[in-house]
Design a protein around this motif. Structure first.
Motif, mmCIF file in Angstrom:
data_model
loop_
_atom_site.group_PDB
_atom_site.id
_atom_site.type_symbol
_atom_site.label_atom_id
_atom_site.label_comp_id
_atom_site.label_asym_id
_atom_site.label_seq_id
_atom_site.Cartn_x
_atom_site.Cartn_y
_atom_site.Cartn_z
ATOM 1 N N GLY A 180 0.813 -1.208 0.000
ATOM 2 C CA GLY A 180 0.000 0.000 0.000
ATOM 3 C C GLY A 180 0.843 1.253 0.000
ATOM 4 O O GLY A 180 0.595 2.195 -0.744
ATOM 5 N N SER A 181 1.875 1.284 0.835
ATOM 6 C CA SER A 181 2.764 2.442 0.897
ATOM 7 C C SER A 181 4.122 1.997 1.419
ATOM 8 O O SER A 181 4.232 1.024 2.159
ATOM 9 C CB SER A 181 2.184 3.537 1.798
ATOM 10 N N LEU A 182 5.130 2.721 1.001
ATOM 11 C CA LEU A 182 6.504 2.428 1.401
ATOM 12 C C LEU A 182 7.107 3.669 2.024
ATOM 13 O O LEU A 182 7.231 4.706 1.375
ATOM 14 C CB LEU A 182 7.348 1.991 0.190
ATOM 15 N N GLU A 183 7.455 3.578 3.291
ATOM 16 C CA GLU A 183 8.080 4.712 3.956
ATOM 17 C C GLU A 183 9.558 4.764 3.610
ATOM 18 O O GLU A 183 10.175 3.750 3.269
ATOM 19 C CB GLU A 183 7.901 4.604 5.477
ATOM 20 N N THR A 184 10.117 5.949 3.718
ATOM 21 C CA THR A 184 11.520 6.119 3.365
ATOM 22 C C THR A 184 12.468 5.448 4.353
ATOM 23 O O THR A 184 13.651 5.326 4.084
ATOM 24 C CB THR A 184 11.863 7.616 3.263
ATOM 25 N N ASN A 185 11.962 5.035 5.523
ATOM 26 C CA ASN A 185 12.800 4.290 6.467
ATOM 27 C C ASN A 185 12.624 2.785 6.289
ATOM 28 O O ASN A 185 12.850 2.005 7.205
ATOM 29 C CB ASN A 185 12.487 4.696 7.913
ATOM 30 N N GLU A 186 12.188 2.400 5.059
ATOM 31 C CA GLU A 186 12.086 0.997 4.655
ATOM 32 C C GLU A 186 11.059 0.230 5.475
ATOM 33 O O GLU A 186 11.240 -0.951 5.771
ATOM 34 C CB GLU A 186 13.460 0.313 4.714
ATOM 35 N N ILE A 187 9.967 0.877 5.826
ATOM 36 C CA ILE A 187 8.829 0.232 6.481
ATOM 37 C C ILE A 187 7.645 0.259 5.529
ATOM 38 O O ILE A 187 7.330 1.287 4.939
ATOM 39 C CB ILE A 187 8.475 0.920 7.815
ATOM 40 N N ARG A 189 3.572 -0.374 4.749
ATOM 41 C CA ARG A 189 2.231 -0.409 5.340
ATOM 42 C C ARG A 189 1.234 -0.846 4.284
ATOM 43 O O ARG A 189 1.445 -0.665 3.098
ATOM 44 C CB ARG A 189 1.852 0.972 5.900
ATOM 45 N N GLY A 190 0.111 -1.408 4.754
ATOM 46 C CA GLY A 190 -0.890 -1.909 3.817
ATOM 47 C C GLY A 190 -0.382 -3.107 3.050
ATOM 48 O O GLY A 190 -0.452 -3.163 1.817
ATOM 49 N N PHE A 191 0.129 -4.101 3.776
ATOM 50 C CA PHE A 191 0.808 -5.250 3.166
ATOM 51 C C PHE A 191 -0.152 -6.429 3.007
ATOM 52 O O PHE A 191 -0.883 -6.799 3.931
ATOM 53 C CB PHE A 191 1.990 -5.660 4.053
ATOM 54 N N ARG A 192 -0.170 -7.014 1.814
ATOM 55 C CA ARG A 192 -0.919 -8.254 1.542
ATOM 56 C C ARG A 192 -0.044 -9.185 0.713
ATOM 57 O O ARG A 192 0.708 -8.737 -0.144
ATOM 58 C CB ARG A 192 -2.211 -7.966 0.785
ATOM 59 N N MET A 193 -0.178 -10.485 0.980
ATOM 60 C CA MET A 193 0.627 -11.482 0.275
ATOM 61 C C MET A 193 -0.230 -12.700 -0.052
ATOM 62 O O MET A 193 -1.023 -13.155 0.773
ATOM 63 C CB MET A 193 1.828 -11.900 1.133
#
Length: 386
Positions: A180-187, A189-193
């Motif tokens: 869903g989104s990628l933070e610049t500190n490599e975290i 959010r909004g993850f589905r697999m």
């Protein structure tokens, strides 16, 4: 070093004149781009994203801008110097002294080499580094510390399925990851697999509140919900039955080939990526049997682009043979600007045409430079006979 690269007096003189003109024109062009970029950035200023931060953001983009305009600046500088020497009969004197077109072309190629390496350095090192810092400054200010890069509908990436099924048997299949989104500190959010076996049967799905990359190909999932599908009626292949098992965990580590750099490749335009990152992402797409044409074209464009300065200076050489009566220096410089703009347009056009026509990536990238180099050689042959 200067005497080794330019051992002859006339070579040092030409190099000095072109480099001085190149620096002056480059400064003028980049100042213009900074002004327009700053005006555009002013529209996004807020209480947190101040005018000063907007100006800093624009300044951090300068290395990437320099890469774009260096070939054009080199062309304009070359035309100005050649036309000016022709107007003052300096080039005529050099011709009488024995400077033919081949020697002049070789000298211009020598002049182009340091600029080509400078473009390569800016493109591969300074450009991506400063572009990342610029983006972090902007996003941090606009999101009040939440340095998040949002996708409109999530980004999908394909990955190989590794591990075992809990019975000591190695799983073979694929997984699809939605971010869903990628933070610049490599975290993340909004993850589905979603994981599938070799016959494309759904094995399990996972969701997580946040995902953090911990190194060595390991992702750490937080607040995980896992739904596993188990086939219980394998005798009837047309109408199989499944049981579902739902598990929740605070932490779960998974092994994957997807790195933050690969995810970052989805966020940044291919022409803004470095050659190394493009090569890595192309390999990932090839391994997962995905279309990589767009990134391959960008890869070869990035490889070839630093050396387009050689083509630009070759285009400038015919202007040394045009006398003052064929037009003033201003007209010739204007012609150089038009040539540079037309090259950029053709470069972009052939990239899109190659993508639509599924041309070999190398040909899509090299054809514009090859066409303009042929034009330069034709121009040199024509004016040398006049």
């Amino acid at each position: 070093m200067w005497h080794k690269l330019f051992p002859l007096v006339y070579e040092r003189y030409l190099a000095k004149q072109i480099y001085l003109a190149f620096v002056f024109i480059l400064f003028a062009l980049i100042s213009l781009f900074i002004f327009f970029d700053f005006i555009a950035e002013m529209g996004d200023t807020t209480n947190t994203y101040t005018v000063l931060l907007a100006f800093i953001t624009v300044l951090l983009r300068v290395p990437s801008r320099l890469v774009e305009i260096m070939p054009i600046a080199g062309l304009i500088a070359g035309i100005y110097v050649m036309a000016n020497m022709a107007a003052q009969s300096e080039y005529t004197i050099l011709r009488i002294a024995g400077l033919d077109t081949k020697k002049a072309l070789v000298t211009l190629m020598k002049v182009a080499v340091p600029i080509a390496f400078l473009i390569l350095l800016m493109s591969e090192v300074l450009g991506p580094l400063s572009e990342g810092v610029s983006k972090n400054v902007r996003l941090s200010a606009l999101n009040q510390g939440k340095e998040v890069l949002e996708f409109r509908s999530g980004a999908w990436i394909k990955d190989k399925l590794r591990g075992d099924d809990g019975k000591g048997q190695v799983q073979k299949g694929i997984r699809y990851i939605n971010v869903g989104s990628l933070e610049t500190n490599e975290i993340i959010r909004g993850f589905r697999m979603y994981e599938f076996d070799g016959e494309y049967r759904l094995l399990l799905s996972r969701t997580a509140e946040t995902v953090q990359f911990v190194g060595n190909g390991i992702w750490r999932l937080n607040k995980v919900t896992e739904t596993r599908f188990t086939e219980i009626n394998s005798s009837n292949r047309l109408d199989p039955s499944f049981s579902t098992t739902i598990k929740r965990a605070d932490l779960l580590d998974i092994e994957t080939d997807v790195s933050p750099e690969l995810l970052g490749a989805l966020l940044i335009k291919p022409d803004r990526l470095s050659i190394i990152n493009l090569f890595s992402y192309i390999n990932h797409l090839q391994e997962n049997k995905q279309d990589y044409q767009r990134y391959a074209i960008s890869f070869w464009k990035k490889v070839i682009y630093p050396f387009t300065i050689l083509v630009m200076l070759a285009l400038a050489l015919p202007f040394a043979y045009l006398q003052t009566r064929s037009g003033g220096i201003g007209y010739k410089v204007f012609g150089g600007i038009m040539l540079g703009i037309s090259f950029q347009l053709f470069n972009s056009l052939f990239s899109h045409a190659g993508l639509l026509g599924a041309w070999p990536p190398f040909l899509s990238a090299v054809i514009p430079a090859l066409i303009y180099f042929i034009l330069a050689i034709a121009g040199i042959r024509w004016v040398s006979k006049v």
